[in-house]
Design a protein around this motif. Structure first.
Motif, PDB file in Angstrom:
ATOM      1  N   GLY A 181      28.605  40.728  45.987  1.00  0.00           N
ATOM      2  CA  GLY A 181      29.648  40.361  46.932  1.00  0.00           C
ATOM      3  C   GLY A 181      30.537  39.215  46.508  1.00  0.00           C
ATOM      4  O   GLY A 181      31.178  38.580  47.350  1.00  0.00           O
ATOM      5  N   GLU A 182      30.614  38.965  45.191  1.00  0.00           N
ATOM      6  CA  GLU A 182      31.487  37.904  44.682  1.00  0.00           C
ATOM      7  C   GLU A 182      32.641  38.519  43.889  1.00  0.00           C
ATOM      8  O   GLU A 182      32.415  39.255  42.921  1.00  0.00           O
ATOM      9  CB  GLU A 182      30.697  36.941  43.782  1.00  0.00           C
ATOM     10  CG  GLU A 182      29.561  36.211  44.474  1.00  0.00           C
ATOM     11  CD  GLU A 182      30.028  35.210  45.522  1.00  0.00           C
ATOM     12  OE1 GLU A 182      31.226  34.853  45.523  1.00  0.00           O
ATOM     13  OE2 GLU A 182      29.184  34.790  46.344  1.00  0.00           O
ATOM     14  N   GLU A 183      33.876  38.246  44.293  1.00  0.00           N
ATOM     15  CA  GLU A 183      35.044  38.751  43.585  1.00  0.00           C
ATOM     16  C   GLU A 183      35.095  38.150  42.176  1.00  0.00           C
ATOM     17  O   GLU A 183      34.884  36.947  41.993  1.00  0.00           O
ATOM     18  CB  GLU A 183      36.326  38.388  44.339  1.00  0.00           C
ATOM     19  CG  GLU A 183      36.455  39.021  45.715  1.00  0.00           C
ATOM     20  CD  GLU A 183      36.852  40.489  45.665  1.00  0.00           C
ATOM     21  OE1 GLU A 183      37.112  40.993  44.546  1.00  0.00           O
ATOM     22  OE2 GLU A 183      36.903  41.114  46.741  1.00  0.00           O
ATOM     23  N   LEU A 184      35.409  38.990  41.184  1.00  0.00           N
ATOM     24  CA  LEU A 184      35.435  38.506  39.806  1.00  0.00           C
ATOM     25  C   LEU A 184      36.661  37.658  39.504  1.00  0.00           C
ATOM     26  O   LEU A 184      36.587  36.721  38.700  1.00  0.00           O
ATOM     27  CB  LEU A 184      35.366  39.686  38.826  1.00  0.00           C
ATOM     28  CG  LEU A 184      34.075  40.512  38.840  1.00  0.00           C
ATOM     29  CD1 LEU A 184      34.073  41.504  37.679  1.00  0.00           C
ATOM     30  CD2 LEU A 184      32.844  39.641  38.785  1.00  0.00           C
ATOM     31  N   VAL A 185      37.784  37.987  40.114  1.00  0.00           N
ATOM     32  CA  VAL A 185      38.991  37.187  39.881  1.00  0.00           C
ATOM     33  C   VAL A 185      38.760  35.782  40.426  1.00  0.00           C
ATOM     34  O   VAL A 185      38.408  35.594  41.588  1.00  0.00           O
ATOM     35  CB  VAL A 185      40.227  37.830  40.543  1.00  0.00           C
ATOM     36  CG1 VAL A 185      41.424  36.886  40.452  1.00  0.00           C
ATOM     37  CG2 VAL A 185      40.557  39.168  39.884  1.00  0.00           C
ATOM     38  N   GLN A 224      32.623  50.760  39.287  1.00  0.00           N
ATOM     39  CA  GLN A 224      33.468  50.307  40.394  1.00  0.00           C
ATOM     40  C   GLN A 224      33.864  48.834  40.296  1.00  0.00           C
ATOM     41  O   GLN A 224      34.456  48.294  41.228  1.00  0.00           O
ATOM     42  CB  GLN A 224      32.748  50.572  41.714  1.00  0.00           C
ATOM     43  CG  GLN A 224      32.436  52.053  41.946  1.00  0.00           C
ATOM     44  CD  GLN A 224      31.992  52.328  43.361  1.00  0.00           C
ATOM     45  OE1 GLN A 224      32.615  51.896  44.332  1.00  0.00           O
ATOM     46  NE2 GLN A 224      30.900  53.058  43.514  1.00  0.00           N
ATOM     47  N   VAL A 225      33.574  48.200  39.171  1.00  0.00           N
ATOM     48  CA  VAL A 225      33.989  46.813  38.979  1.00  0.00           C
ATOM     49  C   VAL A 225      35.484  46.751  38.690  1.00  0.00           C
ATOM     50  O   VAL A 225      36.014  47.581  37.943  1.00  0.00           O
ATOM     51  CB  VAL A 225      33.196  46.172  37.816  1.00  0.00           C
ATOM     52  CG1 VAL A 225      33.809  44.831  37.411  1.00  0.00           C
ATOM     53  CG2 VAL A 225      31.737  45.970  38.211  1.00  0.00           C
ATOM     54  N   ASP A 226      36.149  45.763  39.268  1.00  0.00           N
ATOM     55  CA  ASP A 226      37.573  45.533  39.014  1.00  0.00           C
ATOM     56  C   ASP A 226      37.777  45.241  37.524  1.00  0.00           C
ATOM     57  O   ASP A 226      37.312  44.206  37.033  1.00  0.00           O
ATOM     58  CB  ASP A 226      38.048  44.352  39.856  1.00  0.00           C
ATOM     59  CG  ASP A 226      39.437  43.857  39.479  1.00  0.00           C
ATOM     60  OD1 ASP A 226      40.217  44.637  38.906  1.00  0.00           O
ATOM     61  OD2 ASP A 226      39.725  42.675  39.748  1.00  0.00           O
ATOM     62  N   PRO A 227      38.472  46.130  36.777  1.00  0.00           N
ATOM     63  CA  PRO A 227      38.605  45.918  35.331  1.00  0.00           C
ATOM     64  C   PRO A 227      39.370  44.651  34.971  1.00  0.00           C
ATOM     65  O   PRO A 227      39.056  43.987  33.982  1.00  0.00           O
ATOM     66  CB  PRO A 227      39.335  47.175  34.842  1.00  0.00           C
ATOM     67  CG  PRO A 227      39.996  47.746  36.055  1.00  0.00           C
ATOM     68  CD  PRO A 227      39.120  47.382  37.207  1.00  0.00           C
ATOM     69  N   GLU A 228      40.361  44.277  35.780  1.00  0.00           N
ATOM     70  CA  GLU A 228      41.104  43.048  35.507  1.00  0.00           C
ATOM     71  C   GLU A 228      40.214  41.824  35.699  1.00  0.00           C
ATOM     72  O   GLU A 228      40.264  40.873  34.914  1.00  0.00           O
ATOM     73  CB  GLU A 228      42.336  42.965  36.418  1.00  0.00           C
ATOM     74  CG  GLU A 228      43.402  44.009  36.097  1.00  0.00           C
ATOM     75  CD  GLU A 228      44.654  43.808  36.934  1.00  0.00           C
ATOM     76  OE1 GLU A 228      44.741  42.785  37.658  1.00  0.00           O
ATOM     77  OE2 GLU A 228      45.548  44.676  36.870  1.00  0.00           O
ATOM     78  N   GLY A 229      39.397  41.858  36.728  1.00  0.00           N
ATOM     79  CA  GLY A 229      38.485  40.753  36.971  1.00  0.00           C
ATOM     80  C   GLY A 229      37.443  40.633  35.881  1.00  0.00           C
ATOM     81  O   GLY A 229      37.099  39.528  35.449  1.00  0.00           O
ATOM     82  N   LEU A 230      36.951  41.772  35.408  1.00  0.00           N
ATOM     83  CA  LEU A 230      35.950  41.761  34.346  1.00  0.00           C
ATOM     84  C   LEU A 230      36.508  41.137  33.073  1.00  0.00           C
ATOM     85  O   LEU A 230      35.871  40.275  32.460  1.00  0.00           O
ATOM     86  CB  LEU A 230      35.464  43.194  34.089  1.00  0.00           C
ATOM     87  CG  LEU A 230      34.316  43.368  33.102  1.00  0.00           C
ATOM     88  CD1 LEU A 230      33.419  44.535  33.515  1.00  0.00           C
ATOM     89  CD2 LEU A 230      34.845  43.615  31.692  1.00  0.00           C
TER      90      LEU A 230
END
Length: 264
Positions: A181-185, A224-230
């Motif tokens: 539940g933690e946003e990567l960005v 389902q991970v945000d690719p930009e955040g990764l």
């Protein structure tokens, strides 16, 4: 230059690193689901592995067994956990590993989390830190020590008074953060604001939805991970990167090429 690699079998990590063009590898020293002490399977043993890794310019990272739970209020889990981690740290130091990664663990649903944090402090206090340990954020658990940032903050504040606390680093797992539940960005900045450091990134996609609490890794770009955040995490962490994704050296080579392109 960021060191990039993957989790491999410990039998010949140097060969596996070369096969995928990696400069870092992570492996278990024994059974990840058991309490037996660590072993080195590399031909030639401990000293040969250390020498060959140094000659090849390859970082070695050791992942501690999953059964370790230093926070537990159960003596039959906590005490063997401390013993096992000490064995792992000693063995990792002997092969020249950069660090030992250990999950943050948890306490029972009805337990006071503060007891778990203090159990961590006691464990760090009692370790002969021949090699650094890295606490890894976890994906699930209602009473986990390192799922949410506020818990990581409490954990870090508590262990700060332990001897050799400066040898405790942080491993940021992107799948675990997403599932936890933690946003990567913006996550790198938030984590460093708490710990002051990120020593290793576990770069993984997730088979499950945001905040699912499920620890199921997927190959990069297939979850389902945000690719930009990764990619932001990898770029800003300033730490070595290890894939823990499914597949062989060929699959990991393609994933590492993708990361190299994103970082160029």
């Amino acid at each position: 230059m960021i060191c990039l690699g993957a989790h491999v079998d410990q039998t010949d990590p140097i060969a596996e690193a070369r096969a995928m063009g990696a400069t870092a590898v992570q492996f278990f020293l024994g059974d990840p689901q058991g309490w037996k002490g660590p072993r080195v399977d590399y031909a030639g043993g401990t000293e040969k592995l250390k020498a060959d890794a140094e000659a090849a310019g390859i970082e070695l990272w050791v992942h501690a067994p999953y059964v370790i739970n230093l926070a537990s209020t159960n003596n039959r889990i906590r005490i063997p956990s401390r013993k096992s981690l000490q064995q792992q740290v000693t063995a990792a130091a002997e092969i020249g590993a950069k660090g030992v990664i250990v999950h943050g663990g948890h306490v029972g649903k009805d337990d006071d989390a503060a007891v778990g944090f203090d159990n961590w402090r006691k464990a760090v206090d009692g370790l002969d830190m021949a090699c650094p340990i890295l606490i890894e954020n976890t994906a699930g658990g209602a009473n986990a020590m390192a799922r949410h940032l506020e818990r990581i903050d409490q954990l870090w504040s508590t262990i700060a008074s332990a001897s050799d606390a400066d040898k405790v680093g942080f491993c940021l797992d992107t799948c675990h953060a997403h599932a936890g539940g933690e946003e990567l960005v913006g996550l790198v900045e938030r984590i460093k604001g708490i710990t002051g450091r990120i020593d290793l990134v576990h770069c993984n996609d997730s088979r499950d939805a945001f905040d699912s609490g499920a620890d199921r890794h997927a190959n990069l770009g297939q979850g389902q991970v945000d690719p930009e955040g990764l990619v932001e995490v990898v770029r800003l962490a300033g730490a070595s990167v290890v894939l823990e994704t499914p597949g062989d050296a060929q699959v990991h080579s393609l994933e590492l090429d993708y990361l190299k392109e994103q970082l160029a």
